[in-house]
Design a protein around this motif. Structure first.
Motif, PDB file in Angstrom:
ATOM      1  N   LEU A 164       0.950  -1.425  -0.148  1.00  0.00           N
ATOM      2  CA  LEU A 164      -0.182   0.026   0.077  1.00  0.00           C
ATOM      3  C   LEU A 164       0.796   1.278   0.021  1.00  0.00           C
ATOM      4  CD1 LEU A 164      -2.869   1.538   0.175  1.00  0.00           C
ATOM      5  CD2 LEU A 164      -2.832   1.021   2.444  1.00  0.00           C
ATOM      6  N   GLN A 165       2.102   1.265   0.721  1.00  0.00           N
ATOM      7  CA  GLN A 165       2.857   2.368   0.780  1.00  0.00           C
ATOM      8  C   GLN A 165       3.502   2.582  -0.414  1.00  0.00           C
ATOM      9  OE1 GLN A 165       5.646   2.365   4.276  1.00  0.00           O
ATOM     10  NE2 GLN A 165       3.911   1.495   5.333  1.00  0.00           N
ATOM     11  N   ALA A 166       4.107   1.509  -1.326  1.00  0.00           N
ATOM     12  CA  ALA A 166       4.466   1.730  -2.712  1.00  0.00           C
ATOM     13  C   ALA A 166       3.250   2.018  -3.584  1.00  0.00           C
ATOM     14  CB  ALA A 166       4.899   0.206  -3.060  1.00  0.00           C
ATOM     15  N   LEU A 170       5.085   6.052  -1.467  1.00  0.00           N
ATOM     16  CA  LEU A 170       5.927   6.401  -0.229  1.00  0.00           C
ATOM     17  C   LEU A 170       7.094   5.438  -0.250  1.00  0.00           C
ATOM     18  CD1 LEU A 170       2.881   6.569   2.580  1.00  0.00           C
ATOM     19  CD2 LEU A 170       4.617   8.485   1.832  1.00  0.00           C
ATOM     20  N   LEU A 171       6.799   4.265  -0.906  1.00  0.00           N
ATOM     21  CA  LEU A 171       8.098   3.159  -1.005  1.00  0.00           C
ATOM     22  C   LEU A 171       8.410   3.343  -2.452  1.00  0.00           C
ATOM     23  CD1 LEU A 171       7.543   0.322   1.547  1.00  0.00           C
ATOM     24  CD2 LEU A 171       9.347   2.236   1.291  1.00  0.00           C
ATOM     25  N   PRO A 172       9.526   2.750  -3.110  1.00  0.00           N
ATOM     26  CA  PRO A 172       9.388   2.667  -4.500  1.00  0.00           C
ATOM     27  C   PRO A 172       8.779   1.309  -4.899  1.00  0.00           C
ATOM     28  CG  PRO A 172      11.669   2.855  -3.512  1.00  0.00           C
ATOM     29  CD  PRO A 172      10.668   2.799  -2.493  1.00  0.00           C
TER      30      PRO A 172
ATOM     31  N   ARG B 137      -3.746  16.061  -2.927  1.00  0.00           N
ATOM     32  CA  ARG B 137      -3.528  14.676  -2.945  1.00  0.00           C
ATOM     33  C   ARG B 137      -3.290  14.110  -1.436  1.00  0.00           C
ATOM     34  NH1 ARG B 137      -0.977  10.741  -6.908  1.00  0.00           N
ATOM     35  NH2 ARG B 137      -0.647   9.331  -5.223  1.00  0.00           N
ATOM     36  N   GLN B 138      -3.914  13.087  -1.521  1.00  0.00           N
ATOM     37  CA  GLN B 138      -4.004  12.518   0.208  1.00  0.00           C
ATOM     38  C   GLN B 138      -2.848  11.472  -0.043  1.00  0.00           C
ATOM     39  OE1 GLN B 138      -7.197  11.933   2.442  1.00  0.00           O
ATOM     40  NE2 GLN B 138      -8.613  13.112   0.848  1.00  0.00           N
ATOM     41  N   VAL B 139      -2.475  10.852   1.255  1.00  0.00           N
ATOM     42  CA  VAL B 139      -1.488   9.833   1.459  1.00  0.00           C
ATOM     43  C   VAL B 139      -1.816   9.114   2.930  1.00  0.00           C
ATOM     44  CG1 VAL B 139       0.329  11.205   2.372  1.00  0.00           C
ATOM     45  CG2 VAL B 139       0.702   9.159   1.215  1.00  0.00           C
ATOM     46  N   GLN B 234       9.421  10.234   6.357  1.00  0.00           N
ATOM     47  CA  GLN B 234       8.988   9.751   5.033  1.00  0.00           C
ATOM     48  C   GLN B 234       7.702  10.266   4.454  1.00  0.00           C
ATOM     49  OE1 GLN B 234       7.111   5.711   4.973  1.00  0.00           O
ATOM     50  NE2 GLN B 234       8.518   4.822   3.261  1.00  0.00           N
ATOM     51  N   ILE B 235       6.731  10.505   5.230  1.00  0.00           N
ATOM     52  CA  ILE B 235       5.430  11.031   4.657  1.00  0.00           C
ATOM     53  C   ILE B 235       5.735  12.647   4.363  1.00  0.00           C
ATOM     54  CG2 ILE B 235       3.037  11.434   5.080  1.00  0.00           C
ATOM     55  CD1 ILE B 235       3.091   9.114   7.141  1.00  0.00           C
TER      56      ILE B 235
END
Lengths: 292, 292
Positions: A164-166, A170-172, B137-139, B234-235
């Motif tokens: 989900l982070q990718a 947020l991650l590659p 843009r949400q994360v 990271q975020i």
């Protein structure tokens, strides 16, 4: 104790097996049923166990009254929770002797045929047991929310969270995260509806995916599998720290994780000499062992 | 759109506030109620919002028919889930205009008073939003099981899991793990019964304990707080990567985590110029902003 019959029951989280033998080890009957976890469903587990035991008597052509000459050892999932173990022991009556242990404990006795040694069961969950010849020492087995480090469910949960982070950059992203997101049609909303019902086994289905991509060299999958390996190293280190005896690694993760373990862990691993049912029957026939 | 009245609603996971103003910003009424999360409880959230809106009209001495001259912007927890957001927007009728956004989106508009910028809300959960002047843009914001990295609940869960490992001597016990285990009377069984009912907020209560012991130099607490800080880094890195504009860190973790963030994150942080309710009202009064 002058018993003619011996029953061992291996009640795991997915299936339950019972075997009835004579004193000389001759197998008279074997039955199998679904899960018997006394922590997650006490009544159903006891009902399953009772039905299995009756089934072995029936299969062997013995009357149920034979229970008075039967020594029984049950190894049940959830029996690491002491209050549930004691409750199960009190509920099952009419046997010459009956002892309830955890499924991991009987697996430990089976793996080392009663000698001192340890087992670590790393499957959907994780649990370690050490037997020093007189006492069991358990570690882990507290379930997905509290523990289960080094398990397939925990590895799978990390895989899903990282995917989900990718997906959110947020991650590659990689072939690995793409494959996980494929399962959810690349929709976080689908994940969200899946997660509200997901069991540890559901999370665990992403464990093979993680191993597969780690073997292909995917950086993220490699990191997650290594993290799992370090957790297993940590438990193995604990289990083997106080004895000369080795440990047996069991469960679905045993084979894929072995190459990722550190040298010390791999050196400590020994193959199982018997299975959990062998362990339960060994305990049923050897009262000296069963005074835990 | 010729509106006389403007209503902004900030519906978070713990409380919901509504404010009614005139076009010139004069506040006519303010009301407050409990949580309004349309993902976790859609019907209750809409009922809360409707009651709050009626309440503001009553407080201002206006008839409910004034809704035809009212522009409304709701920022609701759970509205980051698009299907729920759209459903909420369809259910609330009778207003000159009504727009549903997430609570994080109105907080972002409020923090930068409509200018481009980002917010990261790190409390029990975590969610980031970037507004570039035209689009959000949400994360994150996918909840405790799937996401919420860098949140108090996630930090607290790690604290509890590590405390249990220390209790089992898999990790070195410390004053920190002792304090966590104290809460459960040092009984894994008590933990197990707690965990079956624990909400993210329950897990989150171990977040202050973690900060406290990290500040005292406890090695494990320090590791957990650093892990949380790296997740927030990271975020923040993602939120500020594409713009010259800074980010506002909000929520219960904002203050304690700040000294643990990396230099780049700290340099990107800017103070909020307004709160979420300011953001909702700004959007209600400025149609050009609200065309997301």
């Amino acid at each position: 104790m002058d018993c003619q019959y011996f029953i061992g029951v291996d009640g795991g989280g997915t299936r339950c097996r019972a075997r009835l033998t004579r004193a000389d080890g001759t197998v008279l009957a074997e039955c199998e049923a679904g899960s018997a976890n006394i922590y997650s469903n006490f009544d159903k587990a006891l009902e399953t166990v009772s039905r299995l035991i009756s089934g072995t008597y029936a299969q062997a052509g013995l009357a149920l009254e034979s229970s008075a000459q039967t020594s029984v050892v049950l190894g049940l999932a959830g029996a690491n929770v002491e209050s549930y173990r004691l409750r199960a022991e009190k509920m099952l009556t009419g046997f010459a002797s009956l002892q309830v242990l955890s499924d991991a404990e009987i697996a430990c006795i089976g793996a080392h045929l009663g000698d001192a040694g340890a087992v670590l069961i790393a499957g959907t969950g994780s649990q370690g047991v050490r037997w020093d010849g007189a006492e069991f020492r358990q570690v882990g087995g507290w379930g997905f929310d509290l523990a289960d480090q080094g398990s397939g469910a925990t590895l799978g949960r990390r895989a899903v969270r990282c995917a989900l982070q990718a997906h959110e950059n947020l991650l590659p992203p990689s072939a690995f995260t793409h494959e996980v997101m494929d399962y959810f049609s690349h929709s976080p909303e689908q994940m969200l509806s899946w997660v509200s019902q997901a069991t540890p086994a559901d999370w665990g289905q992403f464990s093979p995916t993680s191993f597969h991509h780690a073997e292909l060299g995917d950086a993220l999958a490699t990191r997650l599998v290594r993290q799992t390996a370090r957790e297993i190293d940590q438990i193995l280190d604990y289990l083997t720290a106080q004895g000369e005896n080795g440990a047996t690694l069991m469960g679905g993760l045993a084979k894929p994780i072995e190459p990722w373990l550190d040298e010390q862990s791999r050196a400590a691993l020994i193959a199982a000499k018997g299975d959990a049912l062998d362990g339960a029957l060994l305990l049923a026939r050897t009262p000296v062992l069963s005074t835990t």
